[in-house]
Design a protein around this motif. Structure first.
Motif, PDB file in Angstrom:
ATOM      1  N   ARG A   1      -0.150  -4.658  -6.918  1.00  0.00           N
ATOM      2  CA  ARG A   1       0.991  -4.719  -6.400  1.00  0.00           C
ATOM      3  C   ARG A   1       2.123  -4.287  -7.486  1.00  0.00           C
ATOM      4  NH1 ARG A   1       2.157  -6.413  -1.686  1.00  0.00           N
ATOM      5  NH2 ARG A   1       0.453  -8.026  -1.326  1.00  0.00           N
ATOM      6  N   GLU A   8       6.814  -0.736  -1.336  1.00  0.00           N
ATOM      7  CA  GLU A   8       6.197  -1.820  -0.730  1.00  0.00           C
ATOM      8  C   GLU A   8       4.770  -1.273  -0.187  1.00  0.00           C
ATOM      9  OE1 GLU A   8       5.728  -5.607   0.608  1.00  0.00           O
ATOM     10  OE2 GLU A   8       7.596  -4.988  -0.460  1.00  0.00           O
ATOM     11  N   THR A  10       0.518  -2.513   1.172  1.00  0.00           N
ATOM     12  CA  THR A  10      -0.295  -3.405   1.761  1.00  0.00           C
ATOM     13  C   THR A  10      -1.609  -3.363   0.812  1.00  0.00           C
ATOM     14  OG1 THR A  10       0.658  -3.311   4.013  1.00  0.00           O
ATOM     15  CG2 THR A  10      -1.627  -4.162   3.865  1.00  0.00           C
ATOM     16  N   LEU A  38      -6.284 -13.730  -1.265  1.00  0.00           N
ATOM     17  CA  LEU A  38      -4.860 -13.584  -0.633  1.00  0.00           C
ATOM     18  C   LEU A  38      -4.210 -14.628  -1.255  1.00  0.00           C
ATOM     19  CD1 LEU A  38      -6.638 -14.534   2.923  1.00  0.00           C
ATOM     20  CD2 LEU A  38      -5.519 -12.517   2.074  1.00  0.00           C
ATOM     21  N   GLY A  41      -2.275 -12.243  -3.978  1.00  0.00           N
ATOM     22  CA  GLY A  41      -1.318 -11.128  -3.424  1.00  0.00           C
ATOM     23  C   GLY A  41      -2.288 -10.263  -2.506  1.00  0.00           C
ATOM     24  N   ASP A  43      -3.251  -8.734   0.956  1.00  0.00           N
ATOM     25  CA  ASP A  43      -2.819  -8.955   2.103  1.00  0.00           C
ATOM     26  C   ASP A  43      -3.871  -8.979   3.324  1.00  0.00           C
ATOM     27  OD1 ASP A  43       0.067  -8.723   1.767  1.00  0.00           O
ATOM     28  OD2 ASP A  43      -0.248  -6.770   1.283  1.00  0.00           O
ATOM     29  N   ILE A  44      -4.957  -8.249   3.130  1.00  0.00           N
ATOM     30  CA  ILE A  44      -6.201  -8.447   3.938  1.00  0.00           C
ATOM     31  C   ILE A  44      -7.487  -8.454   3.142  1.00  0.00           C
ATOM     32  CG2 ILE A  44      -7.420  -6.867   5.704  1.00  0.00           C
ATOM     33  CD1 ILE A  44      -4.856  -5.427   6.236  1.00  0.00           C
TER      34      ILE A  44
END
Length: 193
Positions: A1, A8, A10, A38, A41, A43-44
């Motif tokens: 990230r 931004e 994912t 998760l 950081g 998301d999936i």
């Protein structure tokens, strides 16, 4: 990230399940590791199926890249690397895929069928002979090169990014430290210890 900030993004993590590439049991159950990813950081979190997570670096990487390509929404493949230089890793991947290397490698491999030479040692020997350079020997660089080969085989638009590993701490070192009762909390994601 942090690498992509302020954009931004994912973050999708594709992880081994309860068994890891070296054929070992994972030190923590897959659901705990997924939760830690998760919390850290992601998301999936998706699981690389068992037969592929236990396979060679080439099969592990090829299967992972196949999944990522089929998702149709992945722009970057971010992986850890001892070397951290994507250009030198890319050069190595291109050479290993080249006709010259393939021809020499197949010939040399055929001559070593009855010897004790391993696939990896023959590959390294041929690479050094052809390019007067050592082939990468560290585990994450080897896996990274296999990711790059898998992306190139598919003519994928996914961009690979090699993140230089700092401090030399590895999953193998973490497993050994845990087994010997050492404190590894500073090298472990939140939620695992």
């Amino acid at each position: 990230r942090e690498y992509f900030a302020p954009e931004e993004v994912t973050i999708l993590s594709l992880m081994s399940g309860n068994f890891v590439q070296r054929g070992d049991l994972a030190i923590f159950p897959k659901y705990e590791r997924a939760k830690a990813a998760l919390t850290s950081g992601a998301d999936i979190v998706l699981e690389l199926p068992f037969p592929f997570s236990m396979s060679s670096a080439a099969n592990f990487a090829d299967s992972a890249v196949s999944i990522l390509c089929r998702l149709g929404c992945v722009d970057y493949l971010f992986f850890g690397s001892e070397n951290g230089d994507i250009e030198s890793l890319n050069t190595t991947a291109k050479r290993l895929m080249g006709d010259e290397f393939e021809a020499y490698f197949k010939d040399r491999l055929a001559r070593s069928v009855s010897s004790s030479d391993s696939y990896a040692s023959v590959r390294s020997e041929v690479y050094k002979c052809l390019y007067e350079q050592e082939l990468f020997k560290t585990p994450n660089d080897i896996l990274g090169i296999e990711y790059l080969i898998a992306l190139k085989k598919r003519n994928s638009s996914i961009t690979a990014i090699a993140h230089k590993r700092i401090g030399g701490h590895s999953a193998t070192a973490s497993r050994a430290a845990i087994k010997s009762g050492q404190d590894i909390s500073e090298n472990c994601p939140e939620g695992l210890l």
